[in-house]
Scaffold this motif. Structure first.
Motif, short mmCIF file in Angstrom:
data_model
loop_
_atom_site.label_atom_id
_atom_site.label_comp_id
_atom_site.label_asym_id
_atom_site.label_seq_id
_atom_site.Cartn_x
_atom_site.Cartn_y
_atom_site.Cartn_z
N UNK A 151 -4.57 -14.61 2.81
CA UNK A 151 -3.56 -13.67 3.27
C UNK A 151 -4.15 -12.42 3.90
N UNK A 152 -5.32 -11.98 3.39
CA UNK A 152 -5.97 -10.81 3.99
C UNK A 152 -6.25 -11.09 5.47
N UNK A 171 -4.95 -13.51 7.38
CA UNK A 171 -3.73 -13.77 8.16
C UNK A 171 -3.07 -12.46 8.57
N UNK A 172 -2.95 -11.53 7.60
CA UNK A 172 -2.30 -10.25 7.88
C UNK A 172 -3.12 -9.43 8.88
N UNK A 210 -1.94 -7.88 12.39
CA UNK A 210 -2.10 -6.46 12.72
C UNK A 210 -2.90 -6.28 14.01
N UNK A 242 -10.12 -2.55 12.77
CA UNK A 242 -9.10 -1.63 12.30
C UNK A 242 -7.97 -2.40 11.60
N UNK A 250 -8.33 -5.04 9.78
CA UNK A 250 -8.83 -5.31 8.43
C UNK A 250 -8.68 -4.06 7.56
N UNK A 251 -8.99 -2.92 8.18
CA UNK A 251 -8.90 -1.65 7.45
C UNK A 251 -7.47 -1.39 7.03
N UNK A 252 -6.47 -1.76 7.86
CA UNK A 252 -5.06 -1.62 7.50
C UNK A 252 -4.78 -2.44 6.23
N UNK A 253 -5.29 -3.68 6.19
CA UNK A 253 -5.01 -4.55 5.05
C UNK A 253 -5.61 -3.98 3.77
N UNK A 254 -6.85 -3.53 3.83
CA UNK A 254 -7.49 -2.95 2.65
C UNK A 254 -6.74 -1.70 2.20
N UNK A 255 -6.20 -0.96 3.17
CA UNK A 255 -5.40 0.22 2.84
C UNK A 255 -4.14 -0.19 2.08
N UNK A 256 -3.47 -1.23 2.58
CA UNK A 256 -2.24 -1.69 1.94
C UNK A 256 -2.51 -2.22 0.54
N UNK A 257 -3.69 -2.85 0.35
CA UNK A 257 -4.02 -3.40 -0.97
C UNK A 257 -4.12 -2.31 -2.02
N UNK A 258 -4.31 -1.07 -1.56
CA UNK A 258 -4.42 0.02 -2.53
C UNK A 258 -3.12 0.80 -2.68
N UNK A 294 -0.93 4.53 7.97
CA UNK A 294 -2.10 3.67 8.14
C UNK A 294 -3.28 4.50 8.61
N UNK A 295 -4.50 4.13 8.16
CA UNK A 295 -5.68 4.94 8.51
C UNK A 295 -5.90 5.03 10.02
N UNK A 354 3.88 -11.57 4.83
CA UNK A 354 2.49 -11.37 4.41
C UNK A 354 2.28 -10.01 3.76
N UNK A 401 1.19 -9.77 -0.17
CA UNK A 401 -0.24 -9.42 -0.12
C UNK A 401 -0.81 -9.23 -1.51
N UNK A 402 -0.15 -8.38 -2.30
CA UNK A 402 -0.73 -8.06 -3.59
C UNK A 402 -0.54 -9.18 -4.60
N UNK A 427 -0.78 -12.46 -3.68
CA UNK A 427 -1.76 -13.48 -3.30
C UNK A 427 -3.19 -13.05 -3.59
N UNK A 428 -3.40 -11.74 -3.51
CA UNK A 428 -4.78 -11.27 -3.59
C UNK A 428 -5.09 -10.72 -4.99
N UNK A 483 -11.77 -8.12 -3.48
CA UNK A 483 -10.45 -8.72 -3.29
C UNK A 483 -10.67 -10.17 -2.90
N UNK A 524 -8.67 -14.41 -2.72
CA UNK A 524 -7.48 -15.23 -2.89
C UNK A 524 -7.89 -16.49 -3.63
#
Lengths: 204, 204, 204, 204
Positions: free
Chosen positions: A3-4, A6-7, A11, A21, A23-31, D14-15, D43, D47-48, D50-51, D60, D62
């Motif tokens: 999912x990381x 895919x998302x 993005x 960038x 990927x950076x959005x996804x890691x941001x959302x994970x937090x 977003x960053x 997605x 996200x959270x 699945x991961x 992180x 899956x």
């Protein structure tokens, strides 16, 4: 693909966003907390349901009156100047003009500019503009083509002017374009020839 | 201090040149042949001897007629339009206008702009401009203030207009400024409010 | 061509200087006092007379002892560590090392790097380096090749190492290169593979 | 506030994304087909779910094995070198190392760096690192602190080294940091003093 990835791939389709960038959005959302992700997800899902296109000016708007309004607030505003219509390329242009409170007429959003090597105007709403101007031929005195000063903008001006010709020949409706010359910060020493020509020609 | 450091210090006074690039200039010269250094040295030495300031427009020029000309080629050109005078900040501005062949009158080089927090116009030749306009009051119909569109430029326009008022009140000489609006590449979405106001106001 | 244009043309030969900035230099000089122009002109003229090339390290230096010194101050300094010799590409590299007081040996300026598609080492002083190392074979224990980390630098290291081989095979002289790894501000996320490999390999 | 503005406000979190670009994202989505918006929305929502966060390294991941794996693929890989553990700041760092196939041990993701003016290490997983190292004390010979070379990285190295001291004093586990020196493209002329010092110190 997880999912990381895919998302991130989705993005990366956003304008100006590359794979890093994204990927950076996804890691941001994970937090972020679940509430934020839920809110973001919901707004994306209902975006196109909530947002209509005005049948007069083709602006994106949200019907707050709950009366299945087909026209946006500006187009329904009878205090607006009916003698003038400003044609712009997209909503962001219209928002910038509105923000400055320098124009009191109504708008028409073309939806895009006509690329210079093409006569394919399929996604530029010039036909619908023709209809709107025809509808308003009795009050309208001026159609302002407020387009950006670049080759596509100039090409679009040419195309739209030609499209409206049957109406502007028949009725006392003037087609005008924005004044050209020096813009904020322009330095004489570095100005290109078109800017200098226009600035000199349009002096006062 | 050795000659490398002395020369680097002098080079670091050049506009836009810091100590590192100044040093790089010196090392570059150390590798050039003697003929190049001799030629460069000579041209620097005789620069101010060879170059005069035109007594009419204050442009820098080189007298090629060997007749101790006090006026530059443009000011001596009787085929030029005598009814209009273009005032610019510096030689580079005038060169850019000339390069584009869009103006056939004569010039006046102010020598600089008036800083906004200052009324010290000592290095701006507005007094001499007054004299030139007074001399030419019979032919002149228009004085074009062709200054960059920024706070110092606007401040200078105000100052120069005020300086010329005794003459422009008395004689049919119009003071004009360059047209403002969209310049090459301006995009509606990003334009600042002044540019939009001017572009809309000066539409045609 | 008048002197303004001639001088601008010469200035445009300086590294990193285009025609516009060259012109700006000339207009700047036209406003400076005669003393400045005279001083600049003189220093350019006597640059190559005042500056010698050290016969040991090939650094540019100015003989202040007035004894027609053939060696620069560093090479004449007997307190310097004679067991190590640092080879650099140009004076600016040596100056940066000296500025930081991290090295107490003597130097050799190669004069340039060897381009990667070429074996033309005519302007790289590897032959003279061979002579210097041979002269100092009794004291020298290490020759440090302090070159920038790029393809030309790597190519030059290969070439110089090969040039010195006859001496380094015969005598106990080590040829070393600067440590590689993370440099100031390097971020793991963006590091290229070579930097990561080196950083990992050279960990401690 | 309508959905366009609500969604733009969320995107602006977003960053690296400001209000203008956030708006541009929304207008972009308004033109995409429903399938794209549905996929993006889903997605984000799952996200959270699945991961997971690996209980060993805190990466992180899956779970593709559908066995409610609590460890990521790398941590479950018994062919990996058990004698070494690489500590990094975030997933993106680990991905960059893995991408280059230069390391065959396992990882630990700290989750962040320790700001320099702070001892608040609450979001840096140094305690959990202590636990992991303690668990693996019998096989582990080296813990590599692979952190970026900047003040926060250096501060984090100091903090983590101190956190692990009880273990590294007691057991034969070495704490190492990445090699410093010239990185790709470093030019001697412009290198800062730390880079030069390290490059010289770590020469070979």
């Amino acid at each position: 693909m997880n999912t990381i990835d895919k998302l991130a791939e989705q993005f990366s389709k956003l304008p100006g966003i590359g794979p890093r960038q994204a990927k950076r959005f996804v890691y941001f959302l994970l937090k972020k907390d679940d509430a934020f992700l839920k809110g973001l997800s919901e707004n994306i899902l209902k975006l196109k349901q909530d947002i209509n296109t005005c049948e007069s000016c083709y602006q994106f708007f949200q019907d707050k009156t709950k009366t299945s309004a087909k026209k946006c607030e500006i187009c329904r505003d009878s205090t607006r100047d009916e003698t003038v219509l400003m044609v712009v390329g997209k909503d962001a242009d219209m928002e910038n003009i509105e923000k400055n409170h320098i124009y009191n007429g109504k708008y028409f959003i073309l939806g895009g500019y006509l690329p210079i090597m093409s006569n394919d105007a399929s996604w530029v709403r010039s036909d619908k503009l023709f209809e709107i101007v025809k509808q308003r031929k009795d009050e309208l005195k001026e159609v302002i083509l407020a387009l950006s000063l670049n080759p596509e903008g100039e090409n679009t001006i040419y195309h739209v002017t030609r499209t409206l010709k049957p109406l502007t020949d028949k009725y006392p409706i003037k087609v005008s374009t924005l004044g050209k010359g020096l813009s904020t910060g322009t330095e004489l020493e570095y100005s290109d020839d078109d800017t200098l020509k226009n600035a000199l020609k349009n002096r006062s």
